[in-house]
Structure formats: structure tokens, C-alpha cells
Write a protein that holds these residues in place. Sequence first.
Motif, PDB file in Angstrom:
ATOM      1  N   ARG A 185      67.570  20.658  16.029  1.00 56.06           N
ATOM      2  CA  ARG A 185      66.483  21.541  15.598  1.00 56.06           C
ATOM      3  C   ARG A 185      65.569  20.868  14.568  1.00 56.06           C
ATOM      4  O   ARG A 185      65.218  21.454  13.547  1.00 56.06           O
ATOM      5  CB  ARG A 185      67.049  22.854  15.032  1.00 56.06           C
ATOM      6  N   PHE A 186      65.230  19.622  14.810  1.00 59.42           N
ATOM      7  CA  PHE A 186      64.354  18.903  13.892  1.00 59.42           C
ATOM      8  C   PHE A 186      63.248  18.235  14.694  1.00 59.42           C
ATOM      9  O   PHE A 186      63.459  17.233  15.362  1.00 59.42           O
ATOM     10  CB  PHE A 186      65.134  17.866  13.080  1.00 59.42           C
ATOM     11  N   LYS A 187      62.068  18.798  14.627  1.00 56.71           N
ATOM     12  CA  LYS A 187      60.929  18.298  15.395  1.00 56.71           C
ATOM     13  C   LYS A 187      60.311  17.104  14.689  1.00 56.71           C
ATOM     14  O   LYS A 187      60.339  17.003  13.462  1.00 56.71           O
ATOM     15  CB  LYS A 187      59.877  19.395  15.555  1.00 56.71           C
ATOM     16  N   PRO A 188      59.705  16.198  15.467  1.00 54.91           N
ATOM     17  CA  PRO A 188      59.044  15.048  14.843  1.00 54.91           C
ATOM     18  C   PRO A 188      57.845  15.490  14.013  1.00 54.91           C
ATOM     19  O   PRO A 188      57.145  16.422  14.372  1.00 54.91           O
ATOM     20  CB  PRO A 188      58.607  14.188  16.028  1.00 54.91           C
ATOM     21  N   LEU A 189      57.646  14.810  12.912  1.00 52.47           N
ATOM     22  CA  LEU A 189      56.511  15.086  12.042  1.00 52.47           C
ATOM     23  C   LEU A 189      55.760  13.780  11.842  1.00 52.47           C
ATOM     24  O   LEU A 189      56.219  12.903  11.101  1.00 52.47           O
ATOM     25  CB  LEU A 189      56.998  15.630  10.696  1.00 52.47           C
ATOM     26  N   LEU A 190      54.663  13.660  12.551  1.00 52.39           N
ATOM     27  CA  LEU A 190      53.885  12.428  12.440  1.00 52.39           C
ATOM     28  C   LEU A 190      53.471  12.240  10.983  1.00 52.39           C
ATOM     29  O   LEU A 190      52.999  13.164  10.338  1.00 52.39           O
ATOM     30  CB  LEU A 190      52.658  12.508  13.343  1.00 52.39           C
ATOM     31  N   TYR A 191      53.673  11.069  10.467  1.00 51.56           N
ATOM     32  CA  TYR A 191      53.397  10.646   9.091  1.00 51.56           C
ATOM     33  C   TYR A 191      54.500  11.059   8.124  1.00 51.56           C
ATOM     34  O   TYR A 191      54.443  10.701   6.974  1.00 51.56           O
ATOM     35  CB  TYR A 191      52.021  11.123   8.601  1.00 51.56           C
ATOM     36  N   GLY A 192      55.488  11.797   8.538  1.00 49.41           N
ATOM     37  CA  GLY A 192      56.704  12.067   7.784  1.00 49.41           C
ATOM     38  C   GLY A 192      56.589  12.301   6.289  1.00 49.41           C
ATOM     39  O   GLY A 192      57.490  12.017   5.553  1.00 49.41           O
ATOM     40  N   LYS A 213      48.185   2.101  13.141  1.00 48.42           N
ATOM     41  CA  LYS A 213      47.846   3.333  13.848  1.00 48.42           C
ATOM     42  C   LYS A 213      49.104   3.868  14.516  1.00 48.42           C
ATOM     43  O   LYS A 213      49.637   3.272  15.440  1.00 48.42           O
ATOM     44  CB  LYS A 213      46.750   3.074  14.871  1.00 48.42           C
ATOM     45  N   LEU A 214      49.566   5.000  14.026  1.00 48.43           N
ATOM     46  CA  LEU A 214      50.803   5.586  14.532  1.00 48.43           C
ATOM     47  C   LEU A 214      50.479   6.713  15.500  1.00 48.43           C
ATOM     48  O   LEU A 214      49.413   7.310  15.442  1.00 48.43           O
ATOM     49  CB  LEU A 214      51.632   6.110  13.370  1.00 48.43           C
ATOM     50  N   ASN A 215      51.442   6.995  16.372  1.00 47.21           N
ATOM     51  CA  ASN A 215      51.297   8.107  17.311  1.00 47.21           C
ATOM     52  C   ASN A 215      52.656   8.764  17.502  1.00 47.21           C
ATOM     53  O   ASN A 215      53.685   8.235  17.096  1.00 47.21           O
ATOM     54  CB  ASN A 215      50.706   7.620  18.642  1.00 47.21           C
ATOM     55  N   VAL A 216      52.641   9.921  18.110  1.00 54.40           N
ATOM     56  CA  VAL A 216      53.870  10.697  18.257  1.00 54.40           C
ATOM     57  C   VAL A 216      54.898   9.994  19.148  1.00 54.40           C
ATOM     58  O   VAL A 216      56.098  10.248  19.035  1.00 54.40           O
ATOM     59  CB  VAL A 216      53.558  12.136  18.725  1.00 54.40           C
ATOM     60  N   GLN A 217      54.476   9.086  20.010  1.00 61.87           N
ATOM     61  CA  GLN A 217      55.423   8.357  20.857  1.00 61.87           C
ATOM     62  C   GLN A 217      56.399   7.537  20.014  1.00 61.87           C
ATOM     63  O   GLN A 217      57.551   7.355  20.398  1.00 61.87           O
ATOM     64  CB  GLN A 217      54.688   7.451  21.858  1.00 61.87           C
TER      65      GLN A 217
END
Length: 145
Positions: A135-142, A116-120
Motif C-alpha cells: 500500500r505504498f504508491k510511488p511518489l515522483l521526486y520523493g 530528468k526523472l519519470n515515473v518509470q
Amino acid sequence: MKNLIIAIFVLLCPSIVFSEYVGTEMCKKCHIKQYENFIKYSRMSRSFDAVEKMKNKLTEEELKGCFQCHTTGYGKKGGFVSVEKTPHLKNTGCEVCHGPGKKHAETKNPMFIKRKLNVQICESCHTEERVRAFRFKPLLYGGAH
């Protein structure tokens, strides 16, 4: 509070915390669809390219700072050391988000990997400062799941 949560995690899941890294290719054996999506869609699978492009402009210390987010497990047991010694860990791979995979790969037991992944998890590298700078925002599940 944060230290308490970490201590509980270490006590309940020591095999994840103290496991070693095996590299994304090892994940491919059982998770072919996720692997193919990761390689095709995720920039993380090619993260070391950015280090290669910049390495001549950086000091040794700055370069080590890049390794924290552009490799798998840098500075941790069984993690990235150098391209020569640990080429299988030179990019940001599955284990950056899911944790070291040696125990999971050996046993096939899902208990030995973060499911179980989360943005943290993303925010360990994608801090506000870095998001602004690169300028690269996190993308959960990439792109893998």
C-alpha cells in the motif's frame, strides 16, 4: 524496442551506465537543500529500517529480494553488498533515481547523472503487485525536490 533504447543509452552515456555508487552523503556536499529535504521527508532515506524489522522472519533469498528496492545499487557494480561492507548504501538513496554518482561527484558535470526523472524509474520497485501488497504508491521526486 526496449533493447534498442537501452543500447542507445549505453552508447551515448557509458559513464552513467558503468559508474559506481558513492552514497547519499556524497550528494550532500553540493546539494544540501535536496539532501535535507530527502532525509526529512522521504521514506526512502530510511528504507532499510523495514528490512531490519523483517529480517528475522525472512529467508536469505527473501532478504536479498528486499535489498533490490531497499538499498542503493544492490547487485550492481559498486552497489550495496552488506551493512558491514557498504553501510553508506544501506538505504534507498539519491542514486537509485539519479543513477550511480561517482563520475558526477568527481567532475561536478551534470552530464554524468540522470537529471530528468519519470515515473518509470519509480516503477522498478513500485510495481502494481508491490503497491497492492505494501500500500505504498510511488511518489515522483520523493520529497527531495
